[in-house]
Scaffold this active site. Structure first.
Site, mmCIF file in Angstrom:
data_model
loop_
_atom_site.group_PDB
_atom_site.id
_atom_site.type_symbol
_atom_site.label_atom_id
_atom_site.label_comp_id
_atom_site.label_asym_id
_atom_site.label_seq_id
_atom_site.Cartn_x
_atom_site.Cartn_y
_atom_site.Cartn_z
ATOM 1 N N THR A 134 15.144 46.072 -35.436
ATOM 2 C CA THR A 134 13.771 45.572 -35.286
ATOM 3 C C THR A 134 13.505 44.370 -36.196
ATOM 4 O O THR A 134 13.979 44.318 -37.333
ATOM 5 C CB THR A 134 12.784 46.712 -35.626
ATOM 6 O OG1 THR A 134 13.113 47.838 -34.815
ATOM 7 C CG2 THR A 134 11.346 46.307 -35.372
ATOM 8 N N ALA A 138 10.211 41.244 -32.906
ATOM 9 C CA ALA A 138 11.081 41.856 -31.893
ATOM 10 C C ALA A 138 11.099 43.358 -32.139
ATOM 11 O O ALA A 138 11.912 43.864 -32.924
ATOM 12 C CB ALA A 138 12.490 41.271 -31.955
ATOM 13 N N SER A 140 9.523 46.401 -29.462
ATOM 14 C CA SER A 140 9.873 46.979 -28.156
ATOM 15 C C SER A 140 10.791 46.035 -27.370
ATOM 16 O O SER A 140 11.690 46.481 -26.653
ATOM 17 C CB SER A 140 8.597 47.237 -27.352
ATOM 18 O OG SER A 140 7.787 48.165 -28.017
ATOM 19 N N ARG A 278 -6.342 85.864 -38.369
ATOM 20 C CA ARG A 278 -7.598 85.344 -38.918
ATOM 21 C C ARG A 278 -8.803 85.999 -38.224
ATOM 22 O O ARG A 278 -8.881 86.012 -36.978
ATOM 23 C CB ARG A 278 -7.633 83.824 -38.716
ATOM 24 C CG ARG A 278 -8.942 83.163 -39.059
ATOM 25 C CD ARG A 278 -9.157 83.081 -40.535
ATOM 26 N NE ARG A 278 -10.336 82.286 -40.852
ATOM 27 C CZ ARG A 278 -10.929 82.299 -42.034
ATOM 28 N NH1 ARG A 278 -10.447 83.054 -43.007
ATOM 29 N NH2 ARG A 278 -11.985 81.550 -42.260
ATOM 30 N N GLN A 289 -11.610 82.870 -26.189
ATOM 31 C CA GLN A 289 -10.939 82.159 -25.077
ATOM 32 C C GLN A 289 -10.606 80.706 -25.403
ATOM 33 O O GLN A 289 -9.623 80.172 -24.916
ATOM 34 C CB GLN A 289 -11.792 82.247 -23.813
ATOM 35 C CG GLN A 289 -11.706 83.637 -23.191
ATOM 36 C CD GLN A 289 -12.365 83.717 -21.830
ATOM 37 O OE1 GLN A 289 -12.948 82.748 -21.356
ATOM 38 N NE2 GLN A 289 -12.295 84.871 -21.209
ATOM 39 N N GLU A 373 12.992 55.295 -31.110
ATOM 40 C CA GLU A 373 13.884 55.301 -29.922
ATOM 41 C C GLU A 373 13.161 54.828 -28.666
ATOM 42 O O GLU A 373 13.407 55.332 -27.574
ATOM 43 C CB GLU A 373 14.468 56.710 -29.683
ATOM 44 C CG GLU A 373 15.444 57.175 -30.739
ATOM 45 C CD GLU A 373 16.836 56.553 -30.611
ATOM 46 O OE1 GLU A 373 17.230 56.125 -29.505
ATOM 47 O OE2 GLU A 373 17.517 56.464 -31.656
ATOM 48 N N THR A 375 9.058 53.364 -27.583
ATOM 49 C CA THR A 375 7.732 53.996 -27.572
ATOM 50 C C THR A 375 7.484 54.716 -26.231
ATOM 51 O O THR A 375 8.206 54.501 -25.247
ATOM 52 C CB THR A 375 6.628 52.933 -27.738
ATOM 53 O OG1 THR A 375 6.698 52.044 -26.611
ATOM 54 C CG2 THR A 375 6.773 52.144 -29.025
HETATM 55 C C1 LIG Z 1 9.641 56.207 -38.433
HETATM 56 C C2 LIG Z 1 10.236 54.952 -37.867
HETATM 57 C C3 LIG Z 1 11.583 54.682 -38.101
HETATM 58 C C4 LIG Z 1 12.135 53.497 -37.626
HETATM 59 N N1 LIG Z 1 13.449 53.222 -37.925
HETATM 60 C C5 LIG Z 1 13.985 52.063 -37.508
HETATM 61 C C6 LIG Z 1 15.334 51.719 -37.880
HETATM 62 O O1 LIG Z 1 16.014 52.479 -38.582
HETATM 63 N N2 LIG Z 1 15.829 50.536 -37.472
HETATM 64 C C7 LIG Z 1 15.107 49.674 -36.697
HETATM 65 O O2 LIG Z 1 15.631 48.624 -36.357
HETATM 66 N N3 LIG Z 1 13.821 49.948 -36.325
HETATM 67 C C8 LIG Z 1 13.254 51.124 -36.721
HETATM 68 N N4 LIG Z 1 11.952 51.425 -36.390
HETATM 69 C C9 LIG Z 1 11.166 50.470 -35.602
HETATM 70 C C10 LIG Z 1 10.973 50.932 -34.158
HETATM 71 O O3 LIG Z 1 12.170 50.838 -33.445
HETATM 72 C C11 LIG Z 1 9.838 50.059 -33.559
HETATM 73 O O4 LIG Z 1 8.660 50.405 -34.259
HETATM 74 C C12 LIG Z 1 9.655 50.289 -32.074
HETATM 75 O O5 LIG Z 1 10.737 49.758 -31.357
HETATM 76 C C13 LIG Z 1 8.362 49.655 -31.572
HETATM 77 O O6 LIG Z 1 8.261 48.327 -31.974
HETATM 78 P P1 LIG Z 1 6.929 47.820 -32.710
HETATM 79 O O7 LIG Z 1 6.564 48.807 -33.757
HETATM 80 O O8 LIG Z 1 7.175 46.422 -33.123
HETATM 81 O O9 LIG Z 1 5.794 47.874 -31.603
HETATM 82 P P2 LIG Z 1 5.508 46.726 -30.507
HETATM 83 O O10 LIG Z 1 6.758 46.415 -29.753
HETATM 84 O O11 LIG Z 1 4.792 45.593 -31.165
HETATM 85 O O12 LIG Z 1 4.500 47.475 -29.532
HETATM 86 C C14 LIG Z 1 3.088 47.589 -29.820
HETATM 87 C C15 LIG Z 1 2.461 48.448 -28.734
HETATM 88 O O13 LIG Z 1 2.625 47.801 -27.457
HETATM 89 C C16 LIG Z 1 3.261 48.674 -26.549
HETATM 90 N N5 LIG Z 1 4.114 47.929 -25.632
HETATM 91 C C17 LIG Z 1 5.120 47.074 -25.958
HETATM 92 N N6 LIG Z 1 5.685 46.580 -24.840
HETATM 93 C C18 LIG Z 1 5.020 47.128 -23.795
HETATM 94 C C19 LIG Z 1 5.138 47.016 -22.375
HETATM 95 N N7 LIG Z 1 6.064 46.251 -21.804
HETATM 96 N N8 LIG Z 1 4.270 47.736 -21.603
HETATM 97 C C20 LIG Z 1 3.326 48.539 -22.166
HETATM 98 N N9 LIG Z 1 3.171 48.691 -23.508
HETATM 99 C C21 LIG Z 1 4.005 47.993 -24.299
HETATM 100 C C22 LIG Z 1 4.074 49.619 -27.429
HETATM 101 O O14 LIG Z 1 4.406 50.815 -26.775
HETATM 102 C C23 LIG Z 1 3.138 49.823 -28.601
HETATM 103 O O15 LIG Z 1 2.183 50.786 -28.269
HETATM 104 C C24 LIG Z 1 11.355 52.589 -36.859
HETATM 105 C C25 LIG Z 1 10.006 52.894 -36.607
HETATM 106 C C26 LIG Z 1 9.447 54.058 -37.115
HETATM 107 C C27 LIG Z 1 8.000 54.354 -36.846
#
Ligand SMILES: Cc1cc2nc3c(=O)[nH]c(=O)nc-3n(C[C@H](O)[C@H](O)[C@H](O)COP(=O)(O)OP(=O)(O)OC[C@H]3O[C@@H](n4cnc5c(N)ncnc54)[C@H](O)[C@@H]3O)c2cc1C
Length: 390
Positions: A134, A138, A140, A278, A289, A373, A375
């Protein structure tokens, strides 16, 4: 009584899962009582001990072939081990199985020398790694990289900035994914490089504190020089990182699904136990319910999610997997786990909200599952494409 998913396994693998559960009960639960700071990850020495002990018993990284130090365990059984770890409620159990600091599936495509030097010690639990994929722009769209590896007469020079990297502070090696510049015009796709953490020019930048206590790190690469054989897969690996990663996505996603199912099972158990004990308005809350609705809906969702995950793992083992199956399992299991933990906490009222309560931790911990892995939204994009909805 919850559905025991191991009924679908052969006797050998069902025995493996039950010996792992007894290893967790006999050895890890007592060890976990030594952890005083429950808000942070377990200390490095404890994690290292757990990894090596679990590897010696054949659990850790069991999915890797025997000649590489693994046990050749099918994914269906591996999924159940991760489920058992997540469901045990023991803080050390997840570290007994290879996770984001364990053997990288990318190294399965390594040259024989890379397998020997890097993968085998990881499988034995002797070393750990991090994955630097990441970047600030870059996430997702993981392969829209600005970190560039340029070929030189001596090998490669890598320059760039990575973010949100797990385990960077403890890793022995980083797997760095960079756009490949062969000096022949536009970049030739992305390549994955093995870079020792003590390599000059590679350093940890910012530390980000995570919700569940596990930190993430920025990794800065300033003229990091690596030899020609640092590319995973050798010459064939140049420009091939995306293709190699695609090959492994189902594994990673099904394992996150299994961990999430385990967490959901554990949270549901806590919810049921509390609802039975509880008393409010002179009655057990389990008789109300609204509380039954929380628990029965959770039960239905968890059991369905477990079966979907196992069915998908079976397809991978049978060589018939398609990416949308793992995407369906991952999105179902992770969203289910978030909902089930939320409901179980609600059932506990203030008791579950107090720092140090297992549900207070699970509530923070489970939230990452819908992000790592790929989102939830990205899993939906994959499924929508497979349904012809592009
Ligand atoms: C606990 C944790 C551990 C991690 N460990 C690692 C690691 O070891 N190495 C590493 O390289 N990375 C790591 N990451 C990063 C992780 O891989 C990224 O956070 C993830 O790929 C999402 O990227 P972003 O956070 O930049 O979100 P963004 O890509 O900026 O996305 C923002 C939002 O837009 C949505 N979105 C994006 N594209 C689309 C689309 N085409 N259609 C609809 N919605 C979309 C996403 O789902 C999200 O809700 C880690 C993240 C966490 C939280």
């Amino acid at each position: 009584m919850p559905v025991d998913p191991s009924i679908i396994l052969s006797d050998d693998h069902a025995d493996l899962v039950s010996s792992f559960q007894s290893f967790v009960r006999r050895e890890l639960v007592p060890l976990a009582t030594e952890i005083t700071d429950t808000g942070s990850p377990p200390p490095a020495e404890l994690r290292s001990y757990v990894r090596k002990r679990s590897a010696a018993l054949g659990f850790y990284a069991g999915e890797y072939p025997q000649e590489w130090g693994g046990a050749g365990t099918p994914l269906t059984a591996v999924v159940l081990l991760h489920h058992a770890a997540g469901g045990s409620g023991c803080a050390l159990a997840p570290y007994a199985l290879g996770g984001s600091d364990g053997p990288s599936p990318l190294l399965r495509h390594g040259t024989p020398d890379q397998v020997e030097r890097y993968l085998v010690p990881l499988v034995r639990g002797e070393t750990t790694r991090c994955l630097a994929l990441t970047e600030p722009h870059a996430g997702s769209d993981a392969f829209r990289l600005t970190t560039v590896a340029t070929r030189t007469v001596d090998g490669w020079v890598i320059e760039g900035r990575k973010t949100f990297v797990s385990n960077a502070d403890r890793a022995d090696i980083a797997i760095v994914v960079a756009a490949t510049d062969l000096g022949e015009g536009p970049t030739a796709g992305a390549s994955a490089f093995v870079v020792p953490m003590d390599c000059p020019g590679l350093r940890i930048g910012q530390r980000y504190e995570g919700m569940s206590g596990e930190p993430l790190f920025e990794l800065l690469l300033e003229r990091v020089e690596v030899p020609p054989d640092a590319v995973i897969g050798g010459d064939e690996g140049v420009g091939a990182a995306a293709a190699l990663a695609m090959d492994n996505l189902s594994w990673g996603r099904l394992i996150v699904a299994a961990q999430s199912n385990g967490i959901a099972d554990h949270a549901l158990r806590l919810g049921v136990e509390y609802a039975r004990s509880r008393t409010v308005f002179g009655e057990r809350i389990g008789g109300f319910q609204h509380i039954q609705e929380h628990l029965v809906t959770s039960r239905a969702e968890v059991e369905g999610s477990k079966l979907l995950t196992l069915a998908c793992a079976r397809l991978v083992d049978g060589g018939a997997a398609v990416p949308e199956n793992a995407a369906l399992a991952k999105l179902t299991a992770t969203q289910t786990a978030v909902r089930v933990v939320d409901r179980a906490l609600q059932i506990h009222g203030a008791t579950g909200w107090i720092r140090g309560h297992p549900l207070e931790f699970l509530y923070r911990h489970v939230r990452m599952m819908t992000i790592i892995e790929g989102t939830t939204e990205i899993q939906k994009v994959i499924v929508a494409k497979a349904m012809g909805l592009e």
